[in-house]
Design a protein around this motif. Structure first.
Motif, PDB file in Angstrom:
ATOM      1  N   GLY A  52       0.809  -1.217   0.000  1.00 14.57           N
ATOM      2  CA  GLY A  52       0.000   0.000   0.000  1.00 14.57           C
ATOM      3  C   GLY A  52       0.843   1.267   0.000  1.00 14.57           C
ATOM      4  N   ALA A  53       1.930   1.258   0.740  1.00 18.04           N
ATOM      5  CA  ALA A  53       2.804   2.430   0.792  1.00 18.04           C
ATOM      6  C   ALA A  53       3.350   2.775  -0.588  1.00 18.04           C
ATOM      7  N   CYS A  54       3.537   1.754  -1.398  1.00 19.17           N
ATOM      8  CA  CYS A  54       4.111   1.947  -2.734  1.00 19.17           C
ATOM      9  C   CYS A  54       3.039   2.031  -3.818  1.00 19.17           C
ATOM     10  N   GLY A  55       1.775   1.920  -3.424  1.00 17.19           N
ATOM     11  CA  GLY A  55       0.690   1.960  -4.400  1.00 17.19           C
ATOM     12  C   GLY A  55       0.717   0.763  -5.342  1.00 17.19           C
ATOM     13  N   LEU A  56       1.087  -0.412  -4.823  1.00 14.66           N
ATOM     14  CA  LEU A  56       1.280  -1.594  -5.662  1.00 14.66           C
ATOM     15  C   LEU A  56       0.299  -2.721  -5.346  1.00 14.66           C
ATOM     16  N   GLY A  57      -0.922  -2.371  -5.001  1.00 15.97           N
ATOM     17  CA  GLY A  57      -1.943  -3.380  -4.790  1.00 15.97           C
ATOM     18  C   GLY A  57      -1.974  -3.898  -3.376  1.00 15.97           C
ATOM     19  N   ASN A  58      -2.399  -5.171  -3.237  1.00 13.29           N
ATOM     20  CA  ASN A  58      -2.531  -5.764  -1.915  1.00 13.29           C
ATOM     21  C   ASN A  58      -2.217  -7.256  -1.969  1.00 13.29           C
ATOM     22  N   ILE A  59      -2.182  -7.861  -0.801  1.00 12.33           N
ATOM     23  CA  ILE A  59      -1.790  -9.260  -0.687  1.00 12.33           C
ATOM     24  C   ILE A  59      -2.738 -10.183  -1.449  1.00 12.33           C
ATOM     25  N   GLY A  60      -4.027  -9.860  -1.468  1.00 19.51           N
ATOM     26  CA  GLY A  60      -5.001 -10.690  -2.173  1.00 19.51           C
ATOM     27  C   GLY A  60      -4.807 -10.697  -3.677  1.00 19.51           C
ATOM     28  N   GLU A  61      -4.328  -9.583  -4.219  1.00 21.00           N
ATOM     29  CA  GLU A  61      -4.031  -9.521  -5.650  1.00 21.00           C
ATOM     30  C   GLU A  61      -2.752 -10.290  -5.983  1.00 21.00           C
ATOM     31  N   MET A  62      -1.747 -10.152  -5.119  1.00 22.64           N
ATOM     32  CA  MET A  62      -0.458 -10.770  -5.381  1.00 22.64           C
ATOM     33  C   MET A  62      -0.464 -12.273  -5.089  1.00 22.64           C
ATOM     34  N   PHE A  63      -1.203 -12.677  -4.050  1.00 23.51           N
ATOM     35  CA  PHE A  63      -1.247 -14.076  -3.614  1.00 23.51           C
ATOM     36  C   PHE A  63      -2.700 -14.487  -3.389  1.00 23.51           C
ATOM     37  N   PRO A  64      -3.491 -14.656  -4.433  1.00 18.58           N
ATOM     38  CA  PRO A  64      -4.920 -14.935  -4.255  1.00 18.58           C
ATOM     39  C   PRO A  64      -5.177 -16.279  -3.560  1.00 18.58           C
ATOM     40  N   ASP A  65      -6.214 -16.283  -2.721  1.00 17.83           N
ATOM     41  CA  ASP A  65      -6.534 -17.521  -2.001  1.00 17.83           C
ATOM     42  C   ASP A  65      -7.214 -18.553  -2.898  1.00 17.83           C
ATOM     43  N   THR A  66      -7.381 -18.222  -4.160  1.00 21.31           N
ATOM     44  CA  THR A  66      -7.907 -19.182  -5.141  1.00 21.31           C
ATOM     45  C   THR A  66      -6.783 -19.957  -5.827  1.00 21.31           C
ATOM     46  N   ASP A  67      -5.542 -19.603  -5.520  1.00 22.66           N
ATOM     47  CA  ASP A  67      -4.380 -20.236  -6.137  1.00 22.66           C
ATOM     48  C   ASP A  67      -3.800 -21.274  -5.183  1.00 22.66           C
ATOM     49  N   ASN A  68      -3.873 -22.536  -5.552  1.00 23.25           N
ATOM     50  CA  ASN A  68      -3.411 -23.612  -4.681  1.00 23.25           C
ATOM     51  C   ASN A  68      -1.904 -23.614  -4.442  1.00 23.25           C
ATOM     52  N   ARG A  69      -1.134 -22.840  -5.213  1.00 19.19           N
ATOM     53  CA  ARG A  69       0.309 -22.738  -4.953  1.00 19.19           C
ATOM     54  C   ARG A  69       0.578 -22.129  -3.577  1.00 19.19           C
ATOM     55  N   TYR A  70      -0.393 -21.373  -3.058  1.00 24.23           N
ATOM     56  CA  TYR A  70      -0.198 -20.677  -1.784  1.00 24.23           C
ATOM     57  C   TYR A  70      -0.849 -21.399  -0.611  1.00 24.23           C
ATOM     58  N   LYS A  71      -1.461 -22.546  -0.846  1.00 22.18           N
ATOM     59  CA  LYS A  71      -2.133 -23.284   0.225  1.00 22.18           C
ATOM     60  C   LYS A  71      -1.097 -23.791   1.236  1.00 22.18           C
ATOM     61  N   GLY A  72      -1.260 -23.379   2.478  1.00 29.14           N
ATOM     62  CA  GLY A  72      -0.378 -23.812   3.556  1.00 29.14           C
ATOM     63  C   GLY A  72       1.004 -23.178   3.565  1.00 29.14           C
ATOM     64  N   VAL A  73       1.262 -22.234   2.689  1.00 33.33           N
ATOM     65  CA  VAL A  73       2.584 -21.605   2.565  1.00 33.33           C
ATOM     66  C   VAL A  73       2.852 -20.671   3.749  1.00 33.33           C
TER      67      VAL A  73
END
Length: 159
Positions: A52-73
């Protein structure tokens, strides 16, 4: 120097069969945070504050909870990736200030380890990361011990 400030917030429900991880530190507790990743609300809030400080989106955009690559990471991976990403955009991290909102467990003994882990991941001195805790005086879902939340502020700068 050009300074920018970002704010991050996250909240996850507590559940009976998961680990309680905050700031990358496993905390002994009968409940843990439920999330697509490890549910580390502190790391999530700091990640959002930096982006947010850099105006570069948010965690949900960068690491969506619909992407199984991030499950349990480990959420420290999200934090490291966000720090690398903002540095590629020309920003440096000044400091982080944060609050964990939890009725229980008592977190004070774990703050130094959280601060050290977060600082290491971000590549900044440990005294540039501050973690505090607040109870909610038994109010709301945090006070009822149904959830834990975190909020963070990040100062970044362009040289």
């Amino acid at each position: 120097m050009k300074f920018r400030i970002g704010i991050g917030y996250d909240l996850h429900r507590l559940g009976p069969s998961t680990s309680l991880i905050l700031g990358g530190v496993q905390i002994p507790h009968e409940k843990g945070l439920i999330g697509h990743s490890d549910g580390d609300v502190l790391s999530h809030a700091i990640t959002d504050a930096l982006l947010g400080a850099c105006g570069l989106g948010n965690i949900g955009e960068m690491f969506p909870d619909t992407d199984n690559r991030y499950k349990g990471v480990s959420s420290l991976k999200f934090l490291r990736h966000a720090a690398d990403f903002i540095r590629k955009k020309g920003y440096e991290i000044g400091n982080i200030d944060s609050n964990i909102l939890a009725q229980r467990p008592k977190l004070l003994p774990y703050f130094p380890e959280m601060q050290a882990k977060i600082a290491e991941v971000l590549g900044i001195p440990p005294n540039n990361v501050h973690v505090k805790g607040k109870t909610m005086e038994h109010l709301g879902i945090v006070g009822a011990e149904e959830a834990i939340a975190a909020e963070a502020v990040a100062l970044v700068f362009l040289e």
